[in-house]
Design an enzyme around this catalytic site. Structure first.
Site, PDB file in Angstrom:
ATOM      1  CG  HIS A 257      -1.892   0.978   1.433  1.00  0.00           C
ATOM      2  ND1 HIS A 257      -1.612   2.274   1.811  1.00  0.00           N
ATOM      3  CD2 HIS A 257      -3.242   0.908   1.292  1.00  0.00           C
ATOM      4  CE1 HIS A 257      -2.751   2.951   1.882  1.00  0.00           C
ATOM      5  NE2 HIS A 257      -3.753   2.153   1.575  1.00  0.00           N
TER       6      HIS A 257
ATOM      7  CD  GLN B 261      -6.701  -4.278   4.084  1.00  0.00           C
ATOM      8  OE1 GLN B 261      -7.685  -4.974   4.318  1.00  0.00           O
ATOM      9  NE2 GLN B 261      -6.802  -2.984   3.800  1.00  0.00           N
TER      10      GLN B 261
ATOM     11  CE  LYS C  39      -7.649  -0.450   5.725  1.00  0.00           C
ATOM     12  NZ  LYS C  39      -7.333   0.979   5.742  1.00  0.00           N
TER      13      LYS C  39
ATOM     14  CB  CYS D  90      -3.683   3.438  -1.412  1.00  0.00           C
ATOM     15  SG  CYS D  90      -4.758   4.832  -1.118  1.00  0.00           S
TER      16      CYS D  90
END
Lengths: 141, 415
Positions: free
Chosen positions: B129, B209, B232, B372
């Protein structure tokens, strides 16, 4: 028929007018929509009086941005650099003839921004529309 | 009363724990398939923030009054919860910051600025990212550091031979995502750390993530830095975590100066506090840290093994159903390989932005664009993708609605 993706829009998306790079050009500018990664590069050839003789564009874009620029580039012949800078956003919306939501406005106007960039020789910019306040104030969730 | 060991999540109960899932869009219940960008907030976290803000708020540290003591206990307790969630041995290795991006910037600005110079190398994977690219490019610009790129092998996994080749050139740090936000590839962090350490390099892992999806132990993974974001993890925005090995933090200079990060300030100068306070200048995001901790405890209550099993099951189901859509190409590893979470795809003849627009009409929320990860888009040879991403609350009917929406997009575009 779909409200947004009308036949005319799909036609210009699938077979955009004035697509490709001019062999000879006087002005060019590439602009991007950083939100979705769309890129459009506009090429303009001027005649001896400094008026648009030929215009083309290339790049990657969604149906709305591609159709908008395809439609817009059909309308630019004979305009001077100053006149290119004067084209209002409404002109593009009128050419598209569809309701453009706030989230798609950047798509619709990318080509115009690139045309103005080519005329200026620098990135053209305008304020982003935004709405003040809290969405919950006006809308019951 | 049931005494059976839970082997599956109670999805109905979990879905009821997310108030936003009751929202309707265009008259239909929202199918929120955009958790990789930001997850919805779990009720337990919303309530913890609300309780704290209504009853216990004050500034933390050094307060002699009861409210300050309560706020301090809750904030430092949140640090302990994070340490427990990520398998850290010491809560003082947990630095609170704004988000994973800021966590990586702390490492680049503090550790990088101190330890890297002209001609030193940092290796990054093409899957990163922008948050694990740009801080290193900025450092490269300032200090003359060079960046080595590690590509992918077949099946969209990290090319470990390319990692070895980069390490052979004398890399000082490897920046690697634990879970690709585009491909869903799970990177073998323990193995990467083993190879990096053998070559004298440190490992900066981006866990933004992975943290909501994988059982996590920074100790077992043996990484040196680990970054994650609260929003997240079903918690608030404005809170992130940098975990770093204690001996590294001890040697790192502060990145931002101000209150709370000092031992003593005189007209002549300042001595800095020990970690983690050294890296938490100013009044910290107290309620956000408390909200994050509440979300993590909720996840722990479910059990991260079960969460992970659910996420894998839903990813496999999505891959199976997406294969039914004509003209659709999925990126990332084959279903048999270690992958979980985000699924990125393109449909021939429809731009990803238009796909997302038509899915929105079906109240299916997905993301389109470069996510991104522009170097990865270049590597894949596409300007953009549509990405559906999943969460602990995703159910099969939402995947079915995604597929219906995609078939509708093909109809709208007369394909």
């Amino acid at each position: 028929m779909d409200e947004l993706y009308r036949d005319q829009i799909l036609e210009h998306y699938k077979r955009p007018h004035n697509f490709g790079k001019l062999d000879e050009y006087d002005l060019d500018f590439e602009d991007t929509n950083p939100l979705c990664g769309d890129e459009q590069h506009v090429f303009i050839k001027l005649d001896d009086d400094g008026r648009v003789e030929k215009v083309s564009f290339e790049g990657q874009g969604c149906a709305i941005s591609t159709a908008a620029t395809s439609l817009l580039t059909d309308e630019l012949d004979g305009l001077t650099r100053d006149e290119l800078l004067q084209i209002p956003k409404e002109k593009v919306l009128e050419l598209l003839g569809i309701e453009i939501s706030a989230t798609r406005m950047k798509c619709a106007l990318l080509g115009l921004k690139a045309v103005k960039g080519a005329s200026l020789g620098a990135s053209a910019d305008w304020d982003d529309e935004g709405a003040p306040g809290d969405p919950g104030e006006s809308e019951s969730l | 009363m049931s005494t059976a060991v839970e082997t599956q999540l109670d999805l109905e109960k979990i879905r009821a724990s997310f108030p936003a899932l009751s929202r309707e869009i265009h008259g239909k219940p929202v199918a929120y398939l955009d958790s990789a960008a930001s997850s919805q907030r779990v009720e337990a976290s919303l309530q913890a923030v609300d309780r704290y803000e209504r009853r216990h708020h004050s500034n933390v540290h050094r307060g002699a009054h009861t409210l300050s003591a309560e706020a301090t206990a809750a904030y430092e307790g949140a640090r302990a919860t994070v340490a427990d969630f990520i398998g850290a041995s010491d809560r003082n290795e947990v630095v609170f910051c704004r988000n994973a991006t800021e966590a990586i910037n702390i490492v680049a600005r503090s550790w990088g600025e101190t330890n890297l110079g002209e001609g030193d190398r940092v290796a990054l994977t093409v899957m990163e990212h922008h948050s694990n690219i740009v801080p290193w490019q900025q450092l490269a610009e300032r200090k003359g550091v060079e960046i080595e790129w590690i590509g992918l092998s077949e099946n969209s996994q990290l090319d470990l031979d390319a990692l070895d080749a980069a390490l052979d050139k004398g890399v000082k740090l490897v920046g690697v995502t634990h879970l690709s936000n585009v491909l869903g590839t799970v990177d073998p962090l323990a193995e990467i750390s083993r190879r990096a350490h053998a070559a004298g390099a440190l490992v900066m892992a981006d866990g933004a993530q992975a943290a909501p999806k994988l059982p996590l132990s920074v100790t077992d993974l043996d990484v040196d830095f680990y970054a994650m974001s609260g929003h997240k993890l079903y918690g608030p925005t404005g809170i992130g975590v940098l975990w770093a090995r204690k001996d590294l933090l001890a040697e790192m200079p502060p990145f931002i100066g101000g209150g709370s990060m000092i031992k003593k300030v005189t007209q002549e100068g300042t001595t800095f506090a020990d970690p983690p306070a050294r890296f938490e200048a100013g009044t910290p995001p107290i309620s956000q840290a408390i909200g994050l901790a509440a979300a993590l405890r909720w996840l722990q209550g479910l059990g991260m093994d079960l969460v992970n099993a659910h996420e894998r099951e839903i990813t496999d189901y999505a891959l199976k159903r997406l294969a039914e859509v004509p003209g659709l190409q999925v990126f990332g590893p084959a279903p048999s390989v270690d992958r979980v979470g985000p699924v990125s795809f393109v449909i021939e003849g429809i731009h990803p932005h238009d796909v997302a627009e038509i899915l929105d009409r079906h109240a299916v929320a997905v993301r389109s664009g470069h996510h991104c990860a522009q170097p990865l888009m270049d590597y894949l040879g596409v300007p953009a993708t549509t990405r559906a991403s999943f969460a602990v609350h995703t159910d099969r009917s939402e995947i079915d609605r995604l597929i219906e929406g995609l078939l509708d997009a093909r109809r709208v575009f007369k394909l």
